[in-house]
Design an enzyme around this catalytic site. Structure first.
Site, short mmCIF file in Angstrom:
data_model
loop_
_atom_site.label_atom_id
_atom_site.label_comp_id
_atom_site.label_asym_id
_atom_site.label_seq_id
_atom_site.Cartn_x
_atom_site.Cartn_y
_atom_site.Cartn_z
N THR A 99 29.24 25.52 -7.95
CA THR A 99 28.61 25.24 -9.24
C THR A 99 27.28 25.97 -9.25
OG1 THR A 99 29.66 23.09 -9.45
CG2 THR A 99 27.69 23.47 -10.77
N LYS A 174 31.54 23.62 -16.39
CA LYS A 174 31.11 22.71 -15.32
C LYS A 174 29.80 22.03 -15.69
CE LYS A 174 31.13 20.51 -11.43
NZ LYS A 174 31.18 21.10 -10.09
N LYS A 242 20.59 19.69 -8.10
CA LYS A 242 20.71 21.14 -8.31
C LYS A 242 21.49 21.43 -9.59
CE LYS A 242 24.05 23.24 -6.60
NZ LYS A 242 25.42 23.69 -7.02
#
Length: 297
Positions: A99, A174, A242
């Site tokens: 990701t 995502k 993150k």
């Protein structure tokens, strides 16, 4: 995609290791590399071939898959002196399942194309449980024909495999996934905290609410863990922070305000400040519980 093609796999952590096992069980030849070699020991014992650098993996593989850490890690893995771009063969297919930033996916696709290779971004959802069970959701960006050619590879560890559009589209999808999880998970944690404070048995509570309109993956998988005080990671707080940071950065670039996401990120930063960043993202419950106790005092 035939099984005589050598698969290069970079990243053998919580997600990568079980995904590689599915490939081995399906009969694929897999070359592996990881920043910490000890995390690949089991895979080497199962028959994977170890290489010391991403460039060496790329030089000995037809398809190279990465599932690593931060955007900076991905950038170094592809563009560093010992990176994939410097080692890959012409005609190679590169797949990043990390990701990361949509803009980085677009950059890799462009550079790979200049060197006679093809690239797709294919981040996943489903956590360690999905990786182990082979039921990951895979979101794909890039060239449709390339994505179709590696579908047999994806089918070894994924169940919901959807092509989203050109390079970067998988990563944008995502981000939508992570934004939705963030909002859902705060509702799950607050609902459980309310139930606890009201004196309800959390497992009995879940029997009711997980089967009604509130039903969701977080209630099915993460809420039972919270109920028994299990904060072990299927996906860590550090990784989630993150991802939420990337989503907020991309939203800002689109001049899009996402106040709910910003709030959840701040709560997760509080978990990191508590020294619990390596716990699973269900640890959001802990910071909400702490805030509740502060309000009581």
């Amino acid at each position: 995609m035939t099984k005589d093609k050598a698969i290069g796999w970079i990243g053998t952590g919580l997600m990568g290791s079980p995904m590689v096992k599915h490939l081995l069980n399906a009969g694929y030849k897999v070359n592996v590399q990881n920043r910490t070699k000890s995390k690949a020991t089991e895979l080497i014992e199962l028959g994977c071939t170890w290489f010391d650098t991403p460039a060496e993996v790329a030089a000995n593989s037809d398809v190279i898959v990465t599932i690593i850490g931060s955007p900076a890690d991905v950038e170094e893995c592809y563009f560093g002196q010992e990176g994939i771009i410097n080692g890959m063969k012409s005609g190679a297919i590169l797949i990043d399942m990390t990701t990361t930033k949509p803009s980085l996916a677009i950059k890799i696709a462009e550079v790979a194309g200049m060197h006679g290779a093809q690239f797709i971004d294919a981040p996943v959802s489903g956590g360690e449980v999905g990786a182990i069970n082979g039921t990951l959701s895979i979101m794909i960006g890039g060239d449709k024909a390339v994505a179709d050619s590696v579908l047999p590879l994806f089918e070894t560890f994924g169940k919901n495999i959807v092509f989203q559009g050109p390079a970067g589209s998988g990563q944008h999808t995502k981000m939508c996934n992570q934004i939705t999880i963030a909002g859902t998970l705060i509702g799950v944690c607050e609902g459980l905290l309310y139930g606890f404070k009201a004196g309800l048995d959390l497992n009995t509570l879940l029997q009711s609410i997980s089967k009604g309109a509130a039903g969701c993956w977080s209630l099915d998988i993460l809420a039972p863990k919270i109920a028994k005080g299990d904060y072990s990671p299927g996906f860590t707080v550090n990784n989630f922070v993150k991802d939420l940071g990337i989503a907020l950065e991309e939203a800002e670039a689109m001049r899009l305000s996402l106040p709910g996401l910003a709030l959840v990120k701040q709560l997760y930063l509080s978990i990191q400040a508590m020294g619990k960043g390596t716990l699973g993202n269900q640890a959001l419950y802990l910071v909400l519980e702490k805030l509740s106790n502060l309000n009581k005092n």
